[in-house]
Scaffold this motif. Sequence first.
Motif, PDB file in Angstrom:
ATOM      1  N   ALA A   1       0.837  -1.216   0.000  1.00 16.05           N
ATOM      2  CA  ALA A   1       0.000   0.000   0.000  1.00 16.05           C
ATOM      3  C   ALA A   1       0.867   1.260   0.000  1.00 16.05           C
ATOM      4  CB  ALA A   1      -0.940   0.002   1.193  1.00 16.05           C
ATOM      5  N   LEU A   2       1.907   1.260   0.794  1.00 21.20           N
ATOM      6  CA  LEU A   2       2.777   2.451   0.876  1.00 21.20           C
ATOM      7  C   LEU A   2       3.485   2.695  -0.453  1.00 21.20           C
ATOM      8  CD1 LEU A   2       4.346   1.949   4.432  1.00 21.20           C
ATOM      9  CD2 LEU A   2       2.772   3.767   3.768  1.00 21.20           C
ATOM     10  N   ILE A   3       3.970   1.610  -1.068  1.00 20.81           N
ATOM     11  CA  ILE A   3       4.669   1.756  -2.347  1.00 20.81           C
ATOM     12  C   ILE A   3       3.698   2.212  -3.430  1.00 20.81           C
ATOM     13  CG2 ILE A   3       5.983   0.557  -4.148  1.00 20.81           C
ATOM     14  CD1 ILE A   3       7.120  -1.259  -1.905  1.00 20.81           C
ATOM     15  N   MET A   4       2.490   1.644  -3.423  1.00 18.68           N
ATOM     16  CA  MET A   4       1.472   2.060  -4.410  1.00 18.68           C
ATOM     17  C   MET A   4       1.192   3.549  -4.319  1.00 18.68           C
ATOM     18  SD  MET A   4      -1.442  -0.945  -4.484  1.00 18.68           S
ATOM     19  CE  MET A   4      -2.625  -0.005  -5.427  1.00 18.68           C
ATOM     20  N   LYS A   5       1.271   4.081  -3.111  1.00 18.48           N
ATOM     21  CA  LYS A   5       0.962   5.492  -2.906  1.00 18.48           C
ATOM     22  C   LYS A   5       2.199   6.381  -3.003  1.00 18.48           C
ATOM     23  CE  LYS A   5      -3.392   5.053  -0.952  1.00 18.48           C
ATOM     24  NZ  LYS A   5      -4.511   5.988  -1.070  1.00 18.48           N
TER      25      LYS A   5
ATOM     26  N   ILE B   1      -6.570  -2.076   9.556  1.00 17.49           N
ATOM     27  CA  ILE B   1      -6.805  -0.720  10.058  1.00 17.49           C
ATOM     28  C   ILE B   1      -5.735   0.216   9.490  1.00 17.49           C
ATOM     29  CG2 ILE B   1      -6.755   0.720  12.142  1.00 17.49           C
ATOM     30  CD1 ILE B   1      -8.130  -1.605  13.621  1.00 17.49           C
ATOM     31  N   ILE B   2      -4.495  -0.270   9.425  1.00 15.74           N
ATOM     32  CA  ILE B   2      -3.417   0.541   8.861  1.00 15.74           C
ATOM     33  C   ILE B   2      -3.702   0.864   7.390  1.00 15.74           C
ATOM     34  CG2 ILE B   2      -0.945   0.681   8.363  1.00 15.74           C
ATOM     35  CD1 ILE B   2      -0.473  -1.340  10.649  1.00 15.74           C
ATOM     36  N   LEU B   3      -4.237  -0.124   6.656  1.00 13.17           N
ATOM     37  CA  LEU B   3      -4.555   0.109   5.237  1.00 13.17           C
ATOM     38  C   LEU B   3      -5.534   1.277   5.085  1.00 13.17           C
ATOM     39  CD1 LEU B   3      -4.961  -3.473   3.663  1.00 13.17           C
ATOM     40  CD2 LEU B   3      -3.065  -1.865   3.365  1.00 13.17           C
ATOM     41  N   GLU B   4      -6.549   1.315   5.927  1.00  9.82           N
ATOM     42  CA  GLU B   4      -7.521   2.423   5.846  1.00  9.82           C
ATOM     43  C   GLU B   4      -6.858   3.746   6.207  1.00  9.82           C
ATOM     44  OE1 GLU B   4     -11.418   2.521   5.980  1.00  9.82           O
ATOM     45  OE2 GLU B   4     -11.871   0.448   6.483  1.00  9.82           O
ATOM     46  N   TYR B   5      -6.015   3.707   7.215  1.00 11.04           N
ATOM     47  CA  TYR B   5      -5.298   4.918   7.626  1.00 11.04           C
ATOM     48  C   TYR B   5      -4.455   5.461   6.456  1.00 11.04           C
ATOM     49  CZ  TYR B   5      -1.732   7.895   9.647  1.00 11.04           C
ATOM     50  OH  TYR B   5      -0.891   8.947   9.890  1.00 11.04           O
ATOM     51  N   ILE B   6      -3.763   4.542   5.778  1.00  6.96           N
ATOM     52  CA  ILE B   6      -2.925   4.943   4.640  1.00  6.96           C
ATOM     53  C   ILE B   6      -3.783   5.591   3.568  1.00  6.96           C
ATOM     54  CG2 ILE B   6      -1.545   4.015   2.716  1.00  6.96           C
ATOM     55  CD1 ILE B   6      -0.350   1.998   4.734  1.00  6.96           C
ATOM     56  N   ASP B   7      -4.940   4.988   3.287  1.00  2.00           N
ATOM     57  CA  ASP B   7      -5.807   5.526   2.237  1.00  2.00           C
ATOM     58  C   ASP B   7      -6.325   6.914   2.595  1.00  2.00           C
ATOM     59  OD1 ASP B   7      -8.656   4.422   0.302  1.00  2.00           O
ATOM     60  OD2 ASP B   7      -6.610   4.807  -0.359  1.00  2.00           O
ATOM     61  N   GLU B   8      -6.572   7.129   3.885  1.00  2.00           N
ATOM     62  CA  GLU B   8      -7.114   8.427   4.315  1.00  2.00           C
ATOM     63  C   GLU B   8      -6.027   9.491   4.409  1.00  2.00           C
ATOM     64  OE1 GLU B   8      -9.133   7.459   7.962  1.00  2.00           O
ATOM     65  OE2 GLU B   8     -10.802   6.498   6.911  1.00  2.00           O
ATOM     66  N   THR B   9      -4.810   9.076   4.743  1.00  2.00           N
ATOM     67  CA  THR B   9      -3.730  10.044   4.934  1.00  2.00           C
ATOM     68  C   THR B   9      -3.088  10.452   3.609  1.00  2.00           C
ATOM     69  OG1 THR B   9      -3.305   9.057   7.076  1.00  2.00           O
ATOM     70  CG2 THR B   9      -1.566  10.447   6.209  1.00  2.00           C
ATOM     71  N   TRP B  10      -2.964   9.494   2.681  1.00  2.00           N
ATOM     72  CA  TRP B  10      -2.395   9.771   1.362  1.00  2.00           C
ATOM     73  C   TRP B  10      -3.447   9.429   0.326  1.00  2.00           C
ATOM     74  CZ3 TRP B  10       0.567   7.039   5.107  1.00  2.00           C
ATOM     75  CH2 TRP B  10       1.631   7.779   5.672  1.00  2.00           C
ATOM     76  N   PRO B  11      -4.347  10.388   0.031  1.00  2.00           N
ATOM     77  CA  PRO B  11      -5.525  10.064  -0.782  1.00  2.00           C
ATOM     78  C   PRO B  11      -5.267   9.785  -2.270  1.00  2.00           C
ATOM     79  CG  PRO B  11      -5.725  12.240   0.271  1.00  2.00           C
ATOM     80  CD  PRO B  11      -4.342  11.787   0.483  1.00  2.00           C
TER      81      PRO B  11
END
Lengths: 220, 223
Positions: A22-26, A68-78
């Motif tokens: 997820a982090l790399i995708m973003k 939960i971390i995945l959702e946090y990532i999506d919300e923090t780096w939209p």
Amino acid sequence: MAEEVKLFGMWASLYSRRIEIALIMKGVQFEFIEEDLQNKCPLLLQCNSIHKKVPVLHNGMPIAESIIILEYIDETWPDNPILPRDPYDRAMARFWARFIDEKLIWVSWDAYSSKEEDQGKAIEEACKQLKALENELKEKEFFGGDTVGYLDIAAIMVASWFGVMQEVMKVELLTEENFPILRQWVEKFVDCPIVKECLPHKEKMVEFTRVLLKDFLASR
Amino acid sequence: MGEEVKLFRTWSSPFALRIVWALRIKAIEYETVFEDISNKSPSLLQCNPVHGKVPVLLHNGRPIAESLVILEYIDEAWKQAPLLPVDPHERAMARFWAKFGDDKVLGSIWSVFIKQGKEQEEAMVPAMENLKFLEEELKGKKFFGGDTIGFVDLALGWLANLIGLLEEIVGLKVVDGEKLPLLSAWMQEFGDAPIIKDNWPARDRMILKFQALRDATIAAASK
């Protein structure tokens, strides 16, 4: 200056891989801190004092529990969203991610680890659950539609763990015959550049799992 | 055009209560379908083929199952009276505590309830540890959500009712006002809040049900 994003994880943990992907995708820069699970560092224990597990994402404050971390990532780096926009589709994605973690994995573990006399029934149950997940793919290339999304990332368990367990336990659940669509998804998913980059080699995972389960395997 | 909102529930399910509270807090009109778990309706099984459980929310014909998933859906579909905070860190923490409640607290309290003697004493240890985490989380706050009831309060709300009932049945104090003052106060505040209070299931019926469940579990374990 912003504090660096840190990910506490472990090379063989598919839950840690979820966060990496997820982090790399973003396009988020982060430091990966490899944890020795037999000897967890004080910083990890401080960040996840309740469960003392990986992964933990630290971005000014620690967050634990991979979905939960995945959702946090999506919300923090939209940018490049991993969850769908529509509330109903989001609910479905969350439902199936929880299903994987709370039901499918456990039912499948039962199927892999049951004694011979109970195994038939356990396999049947696991296949029923796998079929339910496969049906969720419908006509789509990925659970997320045309591209990898939250549920695909969550389903890394299906893409990797099942293959590893098949080698270790000598039981095949995710057969081509019974699950052609899910198998096709696995191939496409593990072939994605980011996923390929993050997934450890199968042989390494098999070896690691054999060691992890050595007492269990010896007792059979 | 009106929205069709239906909630499949049982009279006693604490998970379904979460949804009742959320719908009431947001002033959403809905129809209730009471299910008999020993004889589930075809509609329920159609709406939740994977788990066959309550609660299920049906919104304009589309079903959603799993109470915490339903709560998030309700919060996204109806923006008034938000249940989750705005800040991503706080949202992550709210989700964490709700999950902790379901994954750890519930099971550990249940263990205390269904055991006896030394086993029960041993079961108290993880239960108290878990409750202490909740106590810490309440520091400086009236509710888990801050000044008003939020997502975590609804997720943990079962504690405010069930703990007292279970304590009465087993004759054991689990949430001691001296050892867990904040949690004790929260159970009172939350339990007495208007929308919450109006929806607790009938106490005597609950006592009978849980007494029977405990007896059956203990009998099965001793076979």
